[in-house]
Design a protein around this motif. Sequence first.
Motif, PDB file in Angstrom:
ATOM      1  N   ALA A   1       0.831  -1.210   0.000  1.00 20.58           N
ATOM      2  CA  ALA A   1       0.000   0.000   0.000  1.00 20.58           C
ATOM      3  C   ALA A   1       0.865   1.259   0.000  1.00 20.58           C
ATOM      4  N   LYS A   2       1.952   1.254   0.762  1.00 22.06           N
ATOM      5  CA  LYS A   2       2.876   2.397   0.763  1.00 22.06           C
ATOM      6  C   LYS A   2       3.478   2.601  -0.618  1.00 22.06           C
ATOM      7  N   MET A   3       3.911   1.512  -1.227  1.00 23.63           N
ATOM      8  CA  MET A   3       4.524   1.619  -2.550  1.00 23.63           C
ATOM      9  C   MET A   3       3.493   2.099  -3.581  1.00 23.63           C
ATOM     10  N   MET A   4       2.262   1.610  -3.477  1.00 25.89           N
ATOM     11  CA  MET A   4       1.211   2.077  -4.386  1.00 25.89           C
ATOM     12  C   MET A   4       0.953   3.566  -4.191  1.00 25.89           C
ATOM     13  N   SER A   5       0.969   4.013  -2.943  1.00 22.95           N
ATOM     14  CA  SER A   5       0.738   5.445  -2.707  1.00 22.95           C
ATOM     15  C   SER A   5       1.854   6.282  -3.313  1.00 22.95           C
ATOM     16  N   ILE A   6       3.090   5.781  -3.258  1.00 19.60           N
ATOM     17  CA  ILE A   6       4.187   6.481  -3.934  1.00 19.60           C
ATOM     18  C   ILE A   6       3.905   6.529  -5.435  1.00 19.60           C
ATOM     19  N   GLY A   7       3.389   5.452  -5.991  1.00 25.97           N
ATOM     20  CA  GLY A   7       3.045   5.425  -7.416  1.00 25.97           C
ATOM     21  C   GLY A   7       1.938   6.398  -7.774  1.00 25.97           C
TER      22      GLY A   7
ATOM     23  N   TRP B   1      12.560  -3.550  -3.767  1.00 21.54           N
ATOM     24  CA  TRP B   1      13.519  -4.336  -2.971  1.00 21.54           C
ATOM     25  C   TRP B   1      14.598  -3.422  -2.412  1.00 21.54           C
ATOM     26  N   LYS B   2      15.137  -2.530  -3.249  1.00 18.46           N
ATOM     27  CA  LYS B   2      16.217  -1.632  -2.835  1.00 18.46           C
ATOM     28  C   LYS B   2      15.704  -0.645  -1.774  1.00 18.46           C
ATOM     29  N   ALA B   3      14.516  -0.104  -2.007  1.00 17.53           N
ATOM     30  CA  ALA B   3      13.961   0.904  -1.089  1.00 17.53           C
ATOM     31  C   ALA B   3      13.569   0.317   0.267  1.00 17.53           C
ATOM     32  N   ASN B   4      13.210  -0.952   0.289  1.00 18.71           N
ATOM     33  CA  ASN B   4      12.724  -1.568   1.540  1.00 18.71           C
ATOM     34  C   ASN B   4      13.754  -2.468   2.205  1.00 18.71           C
ATOM     35  N   LYS B   5      14.939  -2.566   1.611  1.00 16.85           N
ATOM     36  CA  LYS B   5      16.028  -3.363   2.195  1.00 16.85           C
ATOM     37  C   LYS B   5      16.645  -2.565   3.332  1.00 16.85           C
ATOM     38  N   MET B   6      16.593  -3.077   4.526  1.00 10.25           N
ATOM     39  CA  MET B   6      17.116  -2.326   5.679  1.00 10.25           C
ATOM     40  C   MET B   6      18.480  -2.839   6.085  1.00 10.25           C
TER      41      MET B   6
ATOM     42  N   SER C   1      10.389   6.768   0.105  1.00  7.78           N
ATOM     43  CA  SER C   1      10.106   5.425   0.622  1.00  7.78           C
ATOM     44  C   SER C   1      10.744   5.239   1.997  1.00  7.78           C
ATOM     45  N   GLY C   2      11.921   5.802   2.212  1.00  8.75           N
ATOM     46  CA  GLY C   2      12.542   5.732   3.536  1.00  8.75           C
ATOM     47  C   GLY C   2      11.712   6.446   4.578  1.00  8.75           C
ATOM     48  N   ALA C   3      11.222   7.624   4.227  1.00  8.48           N
ATOM     49  CA  ALA C   3      10.375   8.380   5.157  1.00  8.48           C
ATOM     50  C   ALA C   3       9.094   7.611   5.471  1.00  8.48           C
ATOM     51  N   LEU C   4       8.465   7.019   4.452  1.00  9.48           N
ATOM     52  CA  LEU C   4       7.248   6.241   4.682  1.00  9.48           C
ATOM     53  C   LEU C   4       7.522   4.978   5.500  1.00  9.48           C
ATOM     54  N   ASN C   5       8.753   4.503   5.452  1.00 12.16           N
ATOM     55  CA  ASN C   5       9.127   3.336   6.252  1.00 12.16           C
ATOM     56  C   ASN C   5       9.531   3.717   7.670  1.00 12.16           C
ATOM     57  N   GLY C   6       9.428   5.006   7.990  1.00  9.94           N
ATOM     58  CA  GLY C   6       9.682   5.446   9.355  1.00  9.94           C
ATOM     59  C   GLY C   6      11.141   5.713   9.682  1.00  9.94           C
ATOM     60  N   LEU C   7      12.001   5.814   8.668  1.00  8.99           N
ATOM     61  CA  LEU C   7      13.403   6.096   8.942  1.00  8.99           C
ATOM     62  C   LEU C   7      13.566   7.536   9.431  1.00  8.99           C
ATOM     63  N   THR C   8      14.497   7.741  10.342  1.00  6.29           N
ATOM     64  CA  THR C   8      14.831   9.102  10.757  1.00  6.29           C
ATOM     65  C   THR C   8      15.591   9.769   9.612  1.00  6.29           C
ATOM     66  N   VAL C   9      15.782  11.057   9.708  1.00  4.35           N
ATOM     67  CA  VAL C   9      16.524  11.774   8.666  1.00  4.35           C
ATOM     68  C   VAL C   9      17.925  11.184   8.528  1.00  4.35           C
ATOM     69  N   GLU C  10      18.579  10.925   9.650  1.00  5.44           N
ATOM     70  CA  GLU C  10      19.937  10.372   9.617  1.00  5.44           C
ATOM     71  C   GLU C  10      19.953   8.980   8.981  1.00  5.44           C
ATOM     72  N   GLN C  11      18.987   8.143   9.338  1.00  5.05           N
ATOM     73  CA  GLN C  11      18.903   6.802   8.757  1.00  5.05           C
ATOM     74  C   GLN C  11      18.625   6.876   7.257  1.00  5.05           C
ATOM     75  N   ASN C  12      17.758   7.806   6.874  1.00  4.56           N
ATOM     76  CA  ASN C  12      17.415   7.962   5.465  1.00  4.56           C
ATOM     77  C   ASN C  12      18.629   8.431   4.667  1.00  4.56           C
ATOM     78  N   VAL C  13      19.381   9.371   5.207  1.00  6.47           N
ATOM     79  CA  VAL C  13      20.596   9.848   4.532  1.00  6.47           C
ATOM     80  C   VAL C  13      21.598   8.705   4.392  1.00  6.47           C
ATOM     81  N   ALA C  14      21.770   7.924   5.442  1.00  2.00           N
ATOM     82  CA  ALA C  14      22.685   6.776   5.386  1.00  2.00           C
ATOM     83  C   ALA C  14      22.223   5.768   4.339  1.00  2.00           C
ATOM     84  N   LYS C  15      20.926   5.524   4.283  1.00  4.90           N
ATOM     85  CA  LYS C  15      20.379   4.594   3.282  1.00  4.90           C
ATOM     86  C   LYS C  15      20.591   5.129   1.876  1.00  4.90           C
ATOM     87  N   LEU C  16      20.377   6.421   1.687  1.00  3.31           N
ATOM     88  CA  LEU C  16      20.622   7.030   0.375  1.00  3.31           C
ATOM     89  C   LEU C  16      22.095   6.902  -0.015  1.00  3.31           C
ATOM     90  N   LYS C  17      22.982   7.148   0.926  1.00  8.19           N
ATOM     91  CA  LYS C  17      24.423   7.009   0.638  1.00  8.19           C
ATOM     92  C   LYS C  17      24.765   5.579   0.252  1.00  8.19           C
TER      93      LYS C  17
END
Length: 177
Positions: free
Chosen positions: A53-59, A172-177, A109-125
Motif C-alpha cells: 500500500a505504501k509503494m502504491m501510494s508512492i506510485g 527491494w532496494k527501497a525496503n532493504k534495511m 520510501s525511507g520516510a514512509l518506512n519510518g526512517l529518521t533523517v539520519e537513517q534515510n541519509v545513510a540509506k541514500l548514501k
Amino acid sequence: MAGLWRSYQLLIAKRPWTVQIITAGSLVGLGDVISQQLIERRGLANHSVRRTAKMMSIGFFFVGPLVGGWYKVLDKLVTGGTKSAALKKMLADQVCFAPCFLGAFLGISGALNGLTVEQNVAKLKRDYTDALISNYYLWPAVQIANFYFIPLHHRLAVVQIVAVAWNSYLSWKANKM
C-alpha cells in the motif's frame, strides 16, 4: 486482451491524467508484490500488505504525476519525432530527471518506512549510486524507443510496463534495511 486494450485506449483518450496516475500506482504496487514474492521469497503468509500500500501510494501521488508531468514538459522542450529529438529527450531524461527522481523516490520510501533523517541519509548514501547505475543499464534504450515510437499519452504506460521489473528492483532496494 484486445478488448482490454480498446477499453484502455478509450479511457486514456477521455481521462489521460487519471488513467496515467492509476496505471502508475497499480504497477508500482505490482512491482512490490513481485519483489516480496519472487525476489525476497516471503510467501503469502508473510506478505506485507502495508508495504505494498505504501509503494502504491508512492506510485499514485509521486511517480504518476511527476513522470506524466515530466513527459509533457519534455515534449514542449524538445519538439519533433526525429531520431535526434528522441536522443535529446533521452539525454535530458537520464541526465536531468533520473538522478533527481531516484533520490526523491528512495527518500520518500525511507520516510514512509519510518526512517529518521539520519537513517534515510545513510540509506541514500548506501543505495543511491547502485540504483542510478542500474538505471543506466536499463532506461536509456527504453527511453530512446519510447520517445521515438510512442505517442505522448502512451509514454507513461509504456514506461510503467517496462518498469514492473524496475519497480520490483526499486521496491527491494527501497525496503532493504
